[in-house]
Design a protein around this motif. Structure first.
Motif, PDB file in Angstrom:
ATOM      1  N   GLN A  34       0.829  -1.203   0.000  1.00 57.33           N
ATOM      2  CA  GLN A  34       0.000   0.000   0.000  1.00 57.33           C
ATOM      3  C   GLN A  34       0.865   1.254   0.000  1.00 57.33           C
ATOM      4  OE1 GLN A  34      -2.583   0.429   3.380  1.00 57.33           O
ATOM      5  NE2 GLN A  34      -3.671   2.153   2.489  1.00 57.33           N
ATOM      6  N   ALA A  35       1.948   1.254   0.775  1.00 54.25           N
ATOM      7  CA  ALA A  35       2.824   2.429   0.824  1.00 54.25           C
ATOM      8  C   ALA A  35       3.457   2.686  -0.535  1.00 54.25           C
ATOM      9  CB  ALA A  35       3.901   2.249   1.892  1.00 54.25           C
ATOM     10  N   THR A  36       3.864   1.629  -1.219  1.00 49.35           N
ATOM     11  CA  THR A  36       4.455   1.783  -2.555  1.00 49.35           C
ATOM     12  C   THR A  36       3.425   2.329  -3.530  1.00 49.35           C
ATOM     13  OG1 THR A  36       5.951  -0.055  -2.108  1.00 49.35           O
ATOM     14  CG2 THR A  36       5.669   0.579  -4.413  1.00 49.35           C
ATOM     15  N   GLU A  37       2.214   1.829  -3.441  1.00 48.57           N
ATOM     16  CA  GLU A  37       1.149   2.320  -4.316  1.00 48.57           C
ATOM     17  C   GLU A  37       0.849   3.785  -4.035  1.00 48.57           C
ATOM     18  OE1 GLU A  37      -2.134  -0.332  -3.707  1.00 48.57           O
ATOM     19  OE2 GLU A  37      -1.069  -2.027  -4.606  1.00 48.57           O
ATOM     20  N   LEU A  38       0.845   4.169  -2.758  1.00 49.50           N
ATOM     21  CA  LEU A  38       0.604   5.571  -2.410  1.00 49.50           C
ATOM     22  C   LEU A  38       1.728   6.462  -2.906  1.00 49.50           C
ATOM     23  CD1 LEU A  38      -0.811   5.233   1.211  1.00 49.50           C
ATOM     24  CD2 LEU A  38      -2.043   6.032  -0.823  1.00 49.50           C
ATOM     25  N   ALA A  39       2.965   5.998  -2.782  1.00 47.42           N
ATOM     26  CA  ALA A  39       4.107   6.782  -3.250  1.00 47.42           C
ATOM     27  C   ALA A  39       4.023   6.986  -4.754  1.00 47.42           C
ATOM     28  CB  ALA A  39       5.411   6.098  -2.863  1.00 47.42           C
ATOM     29  N   THR A  40       3.629   5.961  -5.468  1.00 47.00           N
ATOM     30  CA  THR A  40       3.467   6.077  -6.919  1.00 47.00           C
ATOM     31  C   THR A  40       2.348   7.057  -7.252  1.00 47.00           C
ATOM     32  OG1 THR A  40       4.264   3.822  -7.256  1.00 47.00           O
ATOM     33  CG2 THR A  40       2.979   4.792  -9.040  1.00 47.00           C
ATOM     34  N   ALA A  41       1.224   6.933  -6.546  1.00 43.70           N
ATOM     35  CA  ALA A  41       0.088   7.820  -6.786  1.00 43.70           C
ATOM     36  C   ALA A  41       0.425   9.272  -6.450  1.00 43.70           C
ATOM     37  CB  ALA A  41      -1.123   7.356  -5.977  1.00 43.70           C
ATOM     38  N   GLY A  67      -2.755  12.815  -6.751  1.00 40.84           N
ATOM     39  CA  GLY A  67      -1.512  13.103  -6.050  1.00 40.84           C
ATOM     40  C   GLY A  67      -1.720  13.670  -4.661  1.00 40.84           C
ATOM     41  N   LEU A  68      -2.649  14.588  -4.534  1.00 40.52           N
ATOM     42  CA  LEU A  68      -2.910  15.206  -3.236  1.00 40.52           C
ATOM     43  C   LEU A  68      -3.530  14.219  -2.254  1.00 40.52           C
ATOM     44  CD1 LEU A  68      -4.124  18.699  -4.433  1.00 40.52           C
ATOM     45  CD2 LEU A  68      -2.022  18.191  -3.166  1.00 40.52           C
ATOM     46  N   ARG A  69      -4.453  13.392  -2.718  1.00 38.17           N
ATOM     47  CA  ARG A  69      -5.049  12.384  -1.837  1.00 38.17           C
ATOM     48  C   ARG A  69      -3.987  11.390  -1.366  1.00 38.17           C
ATOM     49  NH1 ARG A  69      -9.674  13.158   0.552  1.00 38.17           N
ATOM     50  NH2 ARG A  69     -10.034  10.939   0.531  1.00 38.17           N
ATOM     51  N   ALA A  70      -3.081  11.019  -2.271  1.00 39.52           N
ATOM     52  CA  ALA A  70      -2.001  10.102  -1.900  1.00 39.52           C
ATOM     53  C   ALA A  70      -1.052  10.761  -0.909  1.00 39.52           C
ATOM     54  CB  ALA A  70      -1.248   9.638  -3.146  1.00 39.52           C
ATOM     55  N   ALA A  71      -0.740  12.033  -1.125  1.00 45.27           N
ATOM     56  CA  ALA A  71       0.137  12.755  -0.197  1.00 45.27           C
ATOM     57  C   ALA A  71      -0.496  12.819   1.195  1.00 45.27           C
ATOM     58  CB  ALA A  71       0.427  14.162  -0.733  1.00 45.27           C
ATOM     59  N   LEU A  72      -1.780  13.057   1.249  1.00 52.13           N
ATOM     60  CA  LEU A  72      -2.499  13.078   2.529  1.00 52.13           C
ATOM     61  C   LEU A  72      -2.425  11.712   3.214  1.00 52.13           C
ATOM     62  CD1 LEU A  72      -4.434  14.290   4.645  1.00 52.13           C
ATOM     63  CD2 LEU A  72      -6.321  13.641   3.113  1.00 52.13           C
ATOM     64  N   ALA A  73      -2.665  10.659   2.483  1.00 54.10           N
ATOM     65  CA  ALA A  73      -2.615   9.311   3.054  1.00 54.10           C
ATOM     66  C   ALA A  73      -1.202   8.973   3.540  1.00 54.10           C
ATOM     67  CB  ALA A  73      -3.079   8.286   2.023  1.00 54.10           C
TER      68      ALA A  73
END
Length: 75
Positions: free
Chosen positions: A3-10, A19-25
């Motif tokens: 999940q962290a890798t997916e968030l970093a990619t997003a 991008g902003l939602r991923a940065a928040l997560a």
């Protein structure tokens, strides 16, 4: 993929909403991890100064952020 890798990619997405939602997560995840490790350090007898040094912040900053919500240190 984690999940962290997916968030970093997003977080690098060309779509600002993604991008902003991923940065928040990621920020929320980092806060949870930091709190967990501060609690772990306190349980192992670390001083606020040692924790502050590891986080590259002042003792006052880390104490203010976590002392009220940490269980009392044993010993």
């Amino acid at each position: 993929m984690t999940q962290a890798t997916e968030l970093a990619t997003a977080a690098g997405s060309a779509d600002p909403r993604v991008g902003l939602r991923a940065a928040l997560a990621l920020r929320r995840l980092a806060e949870q991890l930091e709190r967990l490790q501060v609690e772990n350090a306190r349980h192992q007898g670390w001083s606020w100064q040692e924790i502050a040094a590891a986080l590259d912040v002042t003792k006052q900053a880390v104490h203010k952020k976590y002392s009220a919500t940490m269980p009392p240190q044993e010993g």
